[in-house]
Enzyme design. Structure first.
Site, PDB file in Angstrom:
ATOM      1  N   GLU A   1      41.785  27.510  14.464  1.00 47.94           N
ATOM      2  CA  GLU A   1      40.995  28.706  14.183  1.00 47.94           C
ATOM      3  C   GLU A   1      39.692  28.344  13.483  1.00 47.94           C
ATOM      4  OE1 GLU A   1      44.939  31.422  13.423  1.00 47.94           O
ATOM      5  OE2 GLU A   1      43.895  30.487  11.755  1.00 47.94           O
TER       6      GLU A   1
ATOM      7  N   MET B   1      52.488  34.330   6.981  1.00 52.21           N
ATOM      8  CA  MET B   1      52.885  33.518   5.835  1.00 52.21           C
ATOM      9  C   MET B   1      51.854  33.439   4.707  1.00 52.21           C
ATOM     10  SD  MET B   1      54.724  30.472   8.052  1.00 52.21           S
ATOM     11  CE  MET B   1      55.398  29.611   6.627  1.00 52.21           C
ATOM     12  N   GLU B   2      50.773  34.221   4.786  1.00 50.31           N
ATOM     13  CA  GLU B   2      49.722  34.065   3.772  1.00 50.31           C
ATOM     14  C   GLU B   2      49.153  35.369   3.209  1.00 50.31           C
ATOM     15  OE1 GLU B   2      49.221  32.734   6.950  1.00 50.31           O
ATOM     16  OE2 GLU B   2      49.983  30.724   6.561  1.00 50.31           O
TER      17      GLU B   2
ATOM     18  N   ASP C   1      53.408  35.989  18.789  1.00 56.82           N
ATOM     19  CA  ASP C   1      54.828  35.911  19.155  1.00 56.82           C
ATOM     20  C   ASP C   1      55.525  37.161  18.654  1.00 56.82           C
ATOM     21  OD1 ASP C   1      56.220  35.213  16.329  1.00 56.82           O
ATOM     22  OD2 ASP C   1      54.299  34.195  16.454  1.00 56.82           O
TER      23      ASP C   1
ATOM     24  N   GLY D   1      53.562  37.197  13.815  1.00 59.09           N
ATOM     25  CA  GLY D   1      54.638  37.623  14.703  1.00 59.09           C
ATOM     26  C   GLY D   1      54.723  39.146  14.688  1.00 59.09           C
TER      27      GLY D   1
HETATM   28  N1  SAH Z   1      52.571  24.226  12.075  1.00 56.72           N
HETATM   29  C1  SAH Z   1      53.246  24.904  13.128  1.00 56.72           C
HETATM   30  C2  SAH Z   1      53.568  26.362  12.802  1.00 56.72           C
HETATM   31  C3  SAH Z   1      52.519  27.103  12.050  1.00 56.72           C
HETATM   32  S1  SAH Z   1      53.267  28.221  10.947  1.00 56.72           S
HETATM   33  C4  SAH Z   1      52.499  24.784  14.415  1.00 56.72           C
HETATM   34  O1  SAH Z   1      51.265  24.609  14.411  1.00 56.72           O
HETATM   35  O2  SAH Z   1      53.162  24.838  15.456  1.00 56.72           O
HETATM   36  C5  SAH Z   1      52.778  29.717  11.576  1.00 56.72           C
HETATM   37  C6  SAH Z   1      51.429  30.253  11.183  1.00 56.72           C
HETATM   38  O3  SAH Z   1      51.186  31.385  11.977  1.00 56.72           O
HETATM   39  C7  SAH Z   1      51.341  30.697   9.752  1.00 56.72           C
HETATM   40  O4  SAH Z   1      50.036  30.495   9.279  1.00 56.72           O
HETATM   41  C8  SAH Z   1      51.725  32.194   9.828  1.00 56.72           C
HETATM   42  O5  SAH Z   1      50.901  32.971   9.003  1.00 56.72           O
HETATM   43  C9  SAH Z   1      51.522  32.584  11.283  1.00 56.72           C
HETATM   44  N2  SAH Z   1      52.668  33.129  12.029  1.00 56.72           N
HETATM   45  C10 SAH Z   1      52.639  33.377  13.367  1.00 56.72           C
HETATM   46  N3  SAH Z   1      53.835  33.821  13.816  1.00 56.72           N
HETATM   47  C11 SAH Z   1      54.656  33.863  12.739  1.00 56.72           C
HETATM   48  C12 SAH Z   1      56.028  34.225  12.564  1.00 56.72           C
HETATM   49  N4  SAH Z   1      56.783  34.595  13.595  1.00 56.72           N
HETATM   50  N5  SAH Z   1      56.565  34.135  11.325  1.00 56.72           N
HETATM   51  C13 SAH Z   1      55.801  33.729  10.286  1.00 56.72           C
HETATM   52  N6  SAH Z   1      54.509  33.359  10.388  1.00 56.72           N
HETATM   53  C14 SAH Z   1      53.908  33.437  11.600  1.00 56.72           C
END
Ligand code: SAH
Length: 255
Positions: A15, A195-196, A219, A81
């Site tokens: 991003e 998550m933030e 998702d 999500g």
């Molecule tokens: N490092 C891993 C996952 C990233 S964590 C990767 O790159 O594959 C997920 C990030 O997307 C976090 O910043 C969170 O804020 C967001 N996010 C998207 N879908 C989420 C979900 N189902 N649950 C929690 N956070 C989610």
């Protein structure tokens, strides 16, 4: 006198990478293990930074932006999500309130309440929310021009919608139907989970700083939440974020 900057905060590299070219020549300041890219977009002073993932990373970043960079507003961008029915992959959610779904100091305090603050919900800045929602709607209306119809169809995105309301945050990637069902039951108003955002909201409340959180749904927080996650961020979410932020800064010259 240079006006205090607007801070745009991303959780993930993809991003930030999409936003950096809009900044033009930037000065990079290093602090707390982070790189703060200071420049301007459409004539407005902007600082871009990668916060990292999770509530602590987001809180550290927000405190630095307010205290060290004197940011006059924070906008947290990224993916989330979808939780509530009808919040689909490719939709955009602008938070009006945020809550930490993993905060639980019961029975000492009510579940979700931040101890000693007396509150569980933290409000985003209403003017920022309106302006970002306007920019997001304009971008969704021209989704094909932004992400291309091939990509839109590849991710099954059809008539993407804008939602405004509650976003919940916790230190947990919600990736099972059982987890998301539990969250939906406990917090039926929650549109999306990430998550933030709620950590930024709490820090901004402490400092009286203006903020907003805008997320593209990557998702449905279920058993297939991880599928194509990285590709979605690169192909869809980053392009949306870039377009929305540019549109917003262009249309709010007086901000
Ligand atoms: N490092 C891993 C996952 C990233 S964590 C990767 O790159 O594959 C997920 C990030 O997307 C976090 O910043 C969170 O804020 C967001 N996010 C998207 N879908 C989420 C979900 N189902 N649950 C929690 N956070 C989610």
């Amino acid at each position: 006198m240079t006006l205090a900057p607007i801070a745009i905060v991303s959780a993930m590299h993809e991003e930030l990478r999409a936003l950096l070219p809009a900044l033009g020549p930037a000065r990079v300041a290093r602090l707390g293990g982070r790189e703060f890219h200071c420049g301007s977009v459409h004539g407005q002073a902007v600082v871009l930074v990668l916060s990292g993932i999770g509530k602590v990373a987001a809180a550290t970043t927000a405190a630095l932006l307010i205290h060290e960079f004197k940011a006059r507003a924070l906008v947290f961008t990224g993916v989330a999500g979808g939780l509530r029915r009808g919040v689909k992959v490719g939709d955009v959610v602008v938070a009006q309130q945020l809550l930490q779904h993993d905060m639980d100091a019961s029975p000492l305090f009510p579940r979700f309440e931040v101890p000693l603050s007396g509150r569980s919900h933290f409000e985003a800045d209403a003017r920022l929310v309106d302006a970002l929602a306007g920019a997001a709607q304009r971008c969704l209306d021209r989704a094909d021009a932004i992400i291309g119809s091939d990509r839109r169809l590849a991710f099954g995105i059809d008539s993407a919608q804008l939602h405004q309301g509650l976003i919940v945050s916790g230190d947990q990637f919600v990736s099972s139907a059982a987890q998301s069902t539990a969250l939906r039951t406990l917090l039926p108003d929650a549109l999306a989970v990430e998550m933030e955002g709620a950590a930024v909201a709490q820090v901004c409340a402490d400092f009286g700083a203006r903020f907003a959180v805008i997320r593209t749904i990557s998702d449905r927080a279920d058993d297939s939440a991880h599928v194509d996650f990285k590709r979605f961020i690169e192909d869809v979410a980053s392009a949306y974020t870039h377009a929305i932020i540019e549109d917003w800064l262009l249309h709010t010259p007086s901000f």
